[in-house]
Design an enzyme around this catalytic site. Structure first.
Site, mmCIF file in Angstrom:
data_model
loop_
_atom_site.group_PDB
_atom_site.id
_atom_site.type_symbol
_atom_site.label_atom_id
_atom_site.label_comp_id
_atom_site.label_asym_id
_atom_site.label_seq_id
_atom_site.Cartn_x
_atom_site.Cartn_y
_atom_site.Cartn_z
ATOM 1 N N HIS A 77 20.718 33.140 24.748
ATOM 2 C CA HIS A 77 19.489 32.483 25.216
ATOM 3 C C HIS A 77 19.329 32.668 26.712
ATOM 4 O O HIS A 77 20.305 32.685 27.475
ATOM 5 C CB HIS A 77 19.445 31.004 24.831
ATOM 6 C CG HIS A 77 20.572 30.157 25.356
ATOM 7 N ND1 HIS A 77 20.548 29.575 26.602
ATOM 8 C CD2 HIS A 77 21.742 29.777 24.787
ATOM 9 C CE1 HIS A 77 21.649 28.865 26.781
ATOM 10 N NE2 HIS A 77 22.395 28.972 25.701
ATOM 11 N N ASP A 79 17.621 30.727 28.945
ATOM 12 C CA ASP A 79 17.539 29.553 29.813
ATOM 13 C C ASP A 79 18.907 28.984 30.125
ATOM 14 O O ASP A 79 19.905 29.289 29.465
ATOM 15 C CB ASP A 79 16.654 28.482 29.190
ATOM 16 C CG ASP A 79 17.163 28.015 27.829
ATOM 17 O OD1 ASP A 79 17.639 28.870 27.057
ATOM 18 O OD2 ASP A 79 17.074 26.805 27.542
ATOM 19 N N ASP A 116 26.645 29.634 30.802
ATOM 20 C CA ASP A 116 26.070 29.257 29.508
ATOM 21 C C ASP A 116 24.561 29.441 29.621
ATOM 22 O O ASP A 116 23.887 28.636 30.246
ATOM 23 C CB ASP A 116 26.437 27.809 29.201
ATOM 24 C CG ASP A 116 25.712 27.243 28.008
ATOM 25 O OD1 ASP A 116 25.168 28.021 27.220
ATOM 26 O OD2 ASP A 116 25.675 25.997 27.885
ATOM 27 N N GLU A 146 16.532 27.114 24.605
ATOM 28 C CA GLU A 146 17.649 26.667 23.779
ATOM 29 C C GLU A 146 18.200 25.347 24.288
ATOM 30 O O GLU A 146 18.527 24.450 23.500
ATOM 31 C CB GLU A 146 18.748 27.733 23.767
ATOM 32 C CG GLU A 146 19.862 27.495 22.766
ATOM 33 C CD GLU A 146 21.029 26.675 23.301
ATOM 34 O OE1 GLU A 146 21.929 26.343 22.516
ATOM 35 O OE2 GLU A 146 21.030 26.352 24.513
ATOM 36 N N GLU A 147 18.322 25.217 25.595
ATOM 37 C CA GLU A 147 18.957 24.027 26.159
ATOM 38 C C GLU A 147 18.079 22.783 26.063
ATOM 39 O O GLU A 147 18.589 21.666 26.038
ATOM 40 C CB GLU A 147 19.321 24.281 27.626
ATOM 41 C CG GLU A 147 20.313 25.419 27.863
ATOM 42 C CD GLU A 147 21.718 25.107 27.361
ATOM 43 O OE1 GLU A 147 21.902 24.083 26.688
ATOM 44 O OE2 GLU A 147 22.627 25.902 27.645
ATOM 45 N N ASP A 170 27.363 32.948 22.596
ATOM 46 C CA ASP A 170 27.129 31.674 23.277
ATOM 47 C C ASP A 170 28.248 30.674 23.043
ATOM 48 O O ASP A 170 28.009 29.474 22.957
ATOM 49 C CB ASP A 170 25.789 31.095 22.800
ATOM 50 C CG ASP A 170 25.345 29.892 23.615
ATOM 51 O OD1 ASP A 170 25.812 29.727 24.750
ATOM 52 O OD2 ASP A 170 24.519 29.116 23.105
ATOM 53 N N HIS A 457 26.962 22.420 31.387
ATOM 54 C CA HIS A 457 25.931 21.393 31.495
ATOM 55 C C HIS A 457 26.187 20.437 32.659
ATOM 56 O O HIS A 457 25.548 19.385 32.730
ATOM 57 C CB HIS A 457 25.757 20.602 30.186
ATOM 58 C CG HIS A 457 25.267 21.430 29.043
ATOM 59 N ND1 HIS A 457 24.824 20.871 27.856
ATOM 60 C CD2 HIS A 457 25.158 22.771 28.884
ATOM 61 C CE1 HIS A 457 24.456 21.832 27.025
ATOM 62 N NE2 HIS A 457 24.661 22.999 27.620
#
Length: 492
Positions: A77, A79, A116, A146-147, A170, A457
């Site tokens: 992904h 983003d 990530d 995605e996030e 991922d 994150h």
């Protein structure tokens, strides 16, 4: 910026990761990096297409002689999670991510790194430009949002992909391969709560809880780290004898990140400051002791604030704090079928209150879709008591493990041969896109693997540099192994 990334090996992968670091790409703002990748693909003569959701598909024909090899989809992904430390102003829609190397790990300065899933995207791009590699037909699928919502995968065009094998890039654990994941859903709570005027004898204060580690709301949910929303609500409960009423509240910024900070503006009766500060000092010691060895940086502060004109009524304030206090948060149940894996959890990710308007977004994850639905219903029952509306959004399915998959067998054999160790086979308590993609394209064989990433994150996100080279080696070996199978006499 980030010129030092091009000194790392494998150089093509790190060169592409530099481009990703230098191009802002928080969820919902992937257009810039998408334009950059389309221009790169056109310059190399690669096929490219966009679907209505904004997902990008790049294609490369098979190496001559390998046309009969199974088509492979390399998936990641575009983003990244946008999180920065409070003392590090950063505009994720305009500023590049500044990277630093320390003790064999790559970090970002004060922000999330975007490993990530930037490293997965970079690896796929490096594969597409590698003309020394033997491979069958290749597709690189780069999804969006995605996030924030899994929106790219959920709205992926059907009948678009041609490959029969999907390698999801991922994952975040060296020496491991994932064959299943949790599904999830957002639970959104909204309400208009009654307010009343602040009395002349009430004083306005700013209460803050800071210093937590944070982290990924799936991968890190079982590690005992503090959730700033859960903890600040606990503090507010303890201050109720001081006549506290909430003016506003802001905790967390993303539903899939453990909230590291939370802030509340409140009013309380004049003369209660001493009692409040004594309670806060005791609570700070108490919470630090509970989080010892896991999340020891917690800090509470109470400071005078500009006078507020209105606050929640005493009853509304008590009821809201009580509802937040008992709301599900953290691990709900561990899996019996998959020992050591969280089955169901919930993250109180984002809570805000402004002028009586409450907004809460929690992220429920589970290996069982029925458990997600039940958790949402519990929120509906609980917050219905204060007149809130509750809805479930962005639900996505889990990925059912296939432990006898030929693709998994191939990967395990290659991993053993290349690293000397068999990979650990895992099911992850996080939302990989494989479950959604498998639902849209039944029959896909899928595995997920990646380099060693920690602190995803959060601004502590980092990647072990040596693990990236191993990840690259495994990815190339998988593609060549699949191509060689098509060339073997048995398949001639």
């Amino acid at each position: 910026m980030n010129e030092h990334l091009e000194t790392l090996t494998p150089r093509p992968l790190w060169r592409h990761f530099r481009t990703l670091c230098n191009t802002p790409r928080p969820s919902g703002h992937e257009a810039g990096i998408r334009r950059t990748l389309i221009a790169w693909a056109e310059a190399r003569g690669l096929g490219h297409a966009l679907d209505a959701a904004g997902n990008l598909r790049l294609t490369k024909p098979a190496t001559p002689g390998c046309e009969q090899a199974p088509g492979v989809i390399l998936q990641g992904h575009l983003d990244m999670v946008a999180q920065a430390n409070a003392d590090h102003p950063h505009d994720f829609t305009a500023d590049p991510v500044e990277t630093v190397i320390a003790d064999g790990w790559l970090h970002a300065r004060g922000t999330t790194l975007g490993a990530d899933n930037g490293l997965g995207v970079a690896a796929a791009l490096a594969i597409l430009e590698d003309d020394t590699l033997r491979h069958g037909p290749l597709e690189a699928l780069f999804t969006v949002e995605e996030e924030s919502s899994m929106g790219g995968a959920l709205h992926l065009a059907e009948g678009w992909l041609e490959g029969r094998i999907l390698l999801n890039l991922d994952s975040e654990d060296r020496g491991q391969v994932y064959i299943g994941c949790a599904g999830g859903a957002d639970v959104v709570v909204e309400a208009n709560l009654p307010t009343s005027a602040v009395h002349a004898e009430e004083r306005t204060w700013r209460l803050s809880l800071t210093g937590l580690v944070g982290g990924h709301s799936g991968i890190d949910i079982h590690k005992g780290r503090g959730n700033a929303n859960r903890l600040l609500v606990r503090v507010l409960r303890a201050l109720e004898p001081c006549g506290v009423r909430l003016v506003d509240y802001h905790g967390g910024t993303l539903r899939n990140a453990l909230p590291r900070e939370a802030f509340a503006t409140l009013v309380m009766a004049d003369g209660e400051e001493g009692a409040a500060r004594a309670r806060l000092a005791a609570l700070q010691d108490e919470l630090r002791a509970e989080l010892e060895g896991v999340d020891e940086g917690l800090a509470l502060a109470l400071e005078p604030a500009a006078r507020a004109e209105t606050a929640l009524t005493p009853t509304a304030s008590r009821m809201l704090v009580a509802a937040l206090h008992v709301a599900p948060c953290g691990v709900e149940r561990m899996s019996v079928a998959v020992p050591g894996v969280v089955e169901t959890s919930n993250n109180l990710g984002v809570v805000s209150l402004e002028a009586g308007r409450l907004h809460l977004c929690a992220l429920v994850r589970s290996l069982r879709d029925s458990a997600c639905a039940d958790m949402a219903d519990r929120f509906r029952a609980l917050f219905g008591l204060i007149g809130a509306e509750v809805r479930m959004e962005n639900a996505y399915p889990g990925w059912t493990p296939a432990p006898e998959s030929p693709l998994l067998t191939r990967f395990r054999e290659l991993h053993q041969r290349l690293t000397g160790d068999a990979p650990a086979v895992r099911v992850i308590h996080a939302g990989l896109e494989c479950g959604i993609l498998g639902g849209k394209y039944p029959g896909l064989q899928m595995i997920s693997f990646g380099p060693q990433i920690r602190g995803a994150h959060s601004p502590d996100e980092r990647v072990e540099i040596d693990s990236v080279a191993e990840f690259w080696q495994l990815l190339r070996a998988m593609l060549e192994s699949l191509a060689d199978e098509a060339l073997s006499p048995a398949n001639a």
